[in-house]
Design a protein around this motif. Structure first.
Motif, PDB file in Angstrom:
ATOM      1  N   VAL A 108      73.997  36.582  92.378  1.00 54.81           N
ATOM      2  CA  VAL A 108      74.628  38.132  92.875  1.00 54.81           C
ATOM      3  C   VAL A 108      74.698  39.356  91.714  1.00 54.81           C
ATOM      4  CG1 VAL A 108      77.096  38.929  93.740  1.00 54.81           C
ATOM      5  CG2 VAL A 108      77.177  36.536  93.499  1.00 54.81           C
ATOM      6  N   TYR A 109      74.871  39.139  90.776  1.00 56.77           N
ATOM      7  CA  TYR A 109      74.199  40.231  89.954  1.00 56.77           C
ATOM      8  C   TYR A 109      73.028  41.159  90.332  1.00 56.77           C
ATOM      9  CZ  TYR A 109      78.266  41.035  86.226  1.00 56.77           C
ATOM     10  OH  TYR A 109      79.251  41.488  85.929  1.00 56.77           O
ATOM     11  N   GLY A 110      71.741  39.867  90.701  1.00 61.76           N
ATOM     12  CA  GLY A 110      70.243  40.164  90.904  1.00 61.76           C
ATOM     13  C   GLY A 110      70.049  40.656  91.759  1.00 61.76           C
ATOM     14  N   LEU A 111      71.056  39.925  93.163  1.00 61.44           N
ATOM     15  CA  LEU A 111      71.052  41.090  94.110  1.00 61.44           C
ATOM     16  C   LEU A 111      71.189  42.564  94.064  1.00 61.44           C
ATOM     17  CD1 LEU A 111      72.671  38.502  96.564  1.00 61.44           C
ATOM     18  CD2 LEU A 111      70.360  38.697  96.782  1.00 61.44           C
ATOM     19  N   SER A 112      72.266  43.216  92.981  1.00 65.18           N
ATOM     20  CA  SER A 112      72.265  44.001  93.211  1.00 65.18           C
ATOM     21  C   SER A 112      71.145  44.729  91.755  1.00 65.18           C
ATOM     22  CB  SER A 112      74.190  44.512  92.192  1.00 65.18           C
ATOM     23  OG  SER A 112      73.887  45.098  91.849  1.00 65.18           O
ATOM     24  N   LEU A 113      70.483  43.564  91.569  1.00 69.86           N
ATOM     25  CA  LEU A 113      69.513  44.352  90.782  1.00 69.86           C
ATOM     26  C   LEU A 113      68.412  45.158  91.675  1.00 69.86           C
ATOM     27  CD1 LEU A 113      69.915  42.424  87.304  1.00 69.86           C
ATOM     28  CD2 LEU A 113      70.312  44.965  87.341  1.00 69.86           C
ATOM     29  N   ALA A 114      68.178  44.240  92.494  1.00 71.27           N
ATOM     30  CA  ALA A 114      66.905  44.663  93.282  1.00 71.27           C
ATOM     31  C   ALA A 114      67.205  45.224  94.643  1.00 71.27           C
ATOM     32  CB  ALA A 114      66.935  43.571  94.207  1.00 71.27           C
ATOM     33  N   LYS A 115      68.590  45.587  95.299  1.00 69.48           N
ATOM     34  CA  LYS A 115      69.472  46.224  95.781  1.00 69.48           C
ATOM     35  C   LYS A 115      68.826  47.759  95.479  1.00 69.48           C
ATOM     36  CE  LYS A 115      73.794  47.952  97.813  1.00 69.48           C
ATOM     37  NZ  LYS A 115      73.011  48.813  99.398  1.00 69.48           N
ATOM     38  N   GLY A 116      68.872  47.937  93.908  1.00 72.98           N
ATOM     39  CA  GLY A 116      69.188  49.328  93.148  1.00 72.98           C
ATOM     40  C   GLY A 116      67.527  49.603  93.062  1.00 72.98           C
ATOM     41  N   LEU A 117      66.904  48.515  92.839  1.00 72.29           N
ATOM     42  CA  LEU A 117      65.144  48.813  92.356  1.00 72.29           C
ATOM     43  C   LEU A 117      64.564  49.221  94.094  1.00 72.29           C
ATOM     44  CD1 LEU A 117      64.567  45.793  90.311  1.00 72.29           C
ATOM     45  CD2 LEU A 117      63.966  48.490  89.829  1.00 72.29           C
TER      46      LEU A 117
END
Length: 338
Positions: free
Chosen positions: A116-125
């Motif tokens: 879930v953290y990774g999804l958020s990081l990808a979304k931000g990038l």
């Protein structure tokens, strides 16, 4: 502009370990009770010469059967099973996959909340305009951290890797996320030796926790009851917060997928939050607790179970565990996951 999941794949190592096989090793352990309570029938473990990076590579190769690898612009790699202390494993994965040297790549160390953290990081990038797509990889080999005589944790944890390709989209396929952390609970799930504070020790002292757990400080230690208490105290209200920030009521999402820790804990959370049983997806009998991999594996299996998805479905995803850390958000899935 939004972000959506375009493709998702997972990979297990070939070595499948059934409860029958564990029963031969631990004849005094009640696997019938374990199966009914925890809900795990089998798990997959790497061989001694196989690593999380090997699993990650295979998951990505499955993904590239449908995704053009030359399109990848960034690798975000979640693992607590790095190839080395340094360099970052994401860079090794870039080379293994033959990706462009213009690709960005980094690791982040999170467990059960990591996807879930990774999804958020990808979304931000992507939403910040830095890249058009992200390859999010999760890979874990907790089997390498388990004591040979730790009957409980050897029954729970399995190894796996997943690869998710996220792209810029006109549709908001990833909605809002929320997070939490509590480092005061770090020692409830920990491997004490092996980092810069304590090196691994030759022939360390064996310790016993409960009736089914043996470990040393070189191995994974998990205080199961305390992890359960942490989850029970935090995740119900946190899930409501995730719904609130996305302006949704409990009945609005199509499905809920929580970290697949064990079925007893998940059923407890479902009842405490009052989620309809038909909307609460559990699928861990084959594979067990694969840490950061459990949510993407469940997402893929849900999509396959549903078959043709006529319209995008909203799914609440919530991860929680080692750290202590937790994260949640709402995503959409469609036929691209099948």
């Amino acid at each position: 502009m939004g972000v959506k999941i375009q493709a998702l794949e997972y990979y297990f190592p070939e070595n499948k370990v059934s409860n029958e096989m564990l029963r031969e090793r631990f004849p005094d352990y009640d696997f019938t009770k374990f199966e009914s309570k925890v809900g795990i029938m089998s798990r997959y473990w790497v061989d001694s010469n196989e690593t999380a990076l090997d699993l990650a590579e295979q998951a990505c190769l499955k993904l590239f059967e449908n995704i053009d690898r030359t399109q990848v612009e960034y690798i975000v790699y979640c693992t607590q099973s790095p190839e080395y202390i340094l360099p970052t494993t994401a860079c090794l994965l870039q080379e293994r996959l033959g990706l462009s040297r213009t690709v960005g790549a980094f690791d982040f160390n999170l467990g059960c909340s990591g996807y879930v953290y990774g999804l958020s990081l990808a979304k931000g990038l992507i939403e910040s305009g830095q890249v058009n797509n992200v390859l999010l990889v999760t890979a874990e080999t907790y089997s390498k951290y388990l004591n040979e005589e730790d009957r409980s944790n050897r029954a729970i944890f399995g190894d796996a890797a997943t690869a998710t390709f996220l792209i810029k989209s006109n549709r908001e396929g990833l909605k809002q996320f929320a997070f939490g952390s509590d480092g005061s609970g770090a020692e409830k799930l920990i491997i004490k030796n092996g980092g810069t504070k304590n090196s691994c020790i030759l022939n360390p002292e064996t310790k016993v926790y409960g009736s089914d757990n043996q470990y040393t400080d070189n191995n994974l230690y998990m205080n199961g009851p305390e992890i359960f208490n942490f989850t029970a105290e935090n995740i119900p209200d946190f899930t409501k917060k995730v719904l609130e920030i996305n302006k949704m009521e409990l009945q609005n999402p199509d499905y809920f997928i929580f970290h697949q820790a064990n079925s007893f804990m998940l059923e407890f959370l479902r009842k405490r939050i009052k989620i309809e049983k038909e909307k609460f997806y559990i699928n861990m009998a084959d594979g067990g607790n694969t840490v950061s991999n459990t949510i993407p594996i469940a997402l893929k299996r849900l999509a396959n179970d549903l078959g043709n998805i006529a319209a995008p479905l909203s799914v609440v995803v919530v991860g929680f565990g080692v750290g202590l850390s937790w994260a949640g958000g709402i995503i959409e899935i469609d036929n691209s996951l099948i």
